[in-house]
Motif scaffolding. Structure first.
Motif, PDB file in Angstrom:
ATOM      1  N   ASN A 145      -5.096   2.336  -6.817  1.00 40.44           N
ATOM      2  CA  ASN A 145      -5.106   3.602  -6.083  1.00 40.44           C
ATOM      3  C   ASN A 145      -4.726   4.799  -6.962  1.00 40.44           C
ATOM      4  OD1 ASN A 145      -2.156   4.220  -5.942  1.00 40.44           O
ATOM      5  ND2 ASN A 145      -2.095   2.265  -4.898  1.00 40.44           N
ATOM      6  N   THR A 181      -6.638  -0.741  -3.772  1.00 41.20           N
ATOM      7  CA  THR A 181      -7.059   0.007  -2.592  1.00 41.20           C
ATOM      8  C   THR A 181      -7.592  -0.955  -1.538  1.00 41.20           C
ATOM      9  OG1 THR A 181      -9.315   0.241  -3.423  1.00 41.20           O
ATOM     10  CG2 THR A 181      -7.737   1.972  -4.032  1.00 41.20           C
ATOM     11  N   ASP A 183      -4.614   5.270   3.172  1.00 42.95           N
ATOM     12  CA  ASP A 183      -5.491   4.148   2.849  1.00 42.95           C
ATOM     13  C   ASP A 183      -5.222   2.956   3.755  1.00 42.95           C
ATOM     14  OD1 ASP A 183      -7.509   2.846   1.455  1.00 42.95           O
ATOM     15  OD2 ASP A 183      -6.161   2.072  -0.082  1.00 42.95           O
ATOM     16  N   CYS A 243       0.851  -1.195   0.000  1.00 42.97           N
ATOM     17  CA  CYS A 243       0.000   0.000   0.000  1.00 42.97           C
ATOM     18  C   CYS A 243       0.884   1.240   0.000  1.00 42.97           C
ATOM     19  CB  CYS A 243      -0.911   0.007   1.230  1.00 42.97           C
ATOM     20  SG  CYS A 243      -1.810   1.558   1.481  1.00 42.97           S
TER      21      CYS A 243
END
Length: 218
Positions: free
Chosen positions: A191, A199, A22, A17
């Motif tokens: 994303n 995401t 997020d 990530c």
């Protein structure tokens, strides 16, 4: 014995990530309550053992000249044998295969996946049952990557190739008698930071779909 499900993939299985807002932590990895394999485990319950086998940068069959050990074909046999008997192998790869340095078009990426899945089918890990594989095509890389610093590691044609991958992978799955799922068609999104990683919401969408699908496959 529990039903063994192996999730073989790249950073989108490992849970990378790039957006701290997020993932909610500074570790650049989604936690166990978010990553889709762990969501699948939670939804399936105690009769199943879901094994995360994701690694950032992993390809199907292409050795990476910059980082060792990234071709799934080289890891496949020990991975499957370590977790035998395998009831279901879920494979989600292909995004990294679009990198310019591998020189592979969508057709060649499909051939790489075909070679990988054939190797899995012929590995003695299935406990006397027929090989059982679910091939997941990842979402297409977003076009915004073309003006993002990330494009330097991917190359200008990565979007074009990734858009073609789902159809090619579906053909491979049909040819080999594997199950098939298109993550992009489910609404899974990459994303808005590097445009090529799922995401948190997308991890949830994929996990929910698999929770409903997997019991019918094993």
């Amino acid at each position: 014995m529990k039903k063994h499900i192996i999730c073989l993939g790249d950073s989108n299985t490992h849970g990378y990530c790039p957006d701290p807002d997020d993932c909610g932590n500074p570790h650049l990895r989604f936690d166990e309550s978010t990553r889709w394999p762990m969501g699948l485990q939670a939804g399936l319950g105690t009769d199943y053992l879901v094994v995360e086998e994701g690694r950032s940068g992993r390809t199907t069959v292409f050795p990476d000249p910059l980082t060792q050990g990234l071709a799934a074909i080289d890891y496949l046999h020990p991975c499957l044998k370590s977790h035998e008997p395998v009831d279901l192998l879920i494979v989600m790869l292909g995004t990294n295969d679009t990198k310019e340095r591998f020189g592979a078009n969508a057709f060649t990426i499909g051939k790489g996946m075909e070679r990988l899945l054939r190797e899995a089918q012929h590995t003695d890990c299935w406990g006397g049952k027929a090989p059982n594989i679910l091939l997941i095509a990842p979402p297409a890389i977003r076009e915004e990557i073309l003006t993002c610093p990330t494009i330097g590691s991917m190359g200008q044609r990565c979007v074009e190739k990734s858009l073609q991958v789902p159809a090619v992978f579906q053909e491979v799955a049909t040819l080999l008698g594997c199950h098939f799922l298109d993550a992009g068609a489910l609404g899974c999104q990459f994303n808005a930071v590097d445009f090529m990683h799922l995401t948190a919401e997308a991890h949830g969408i994929l996990a929910d779909k698999l929770i409903g699908l997997v019991p019918s496959l094993v």
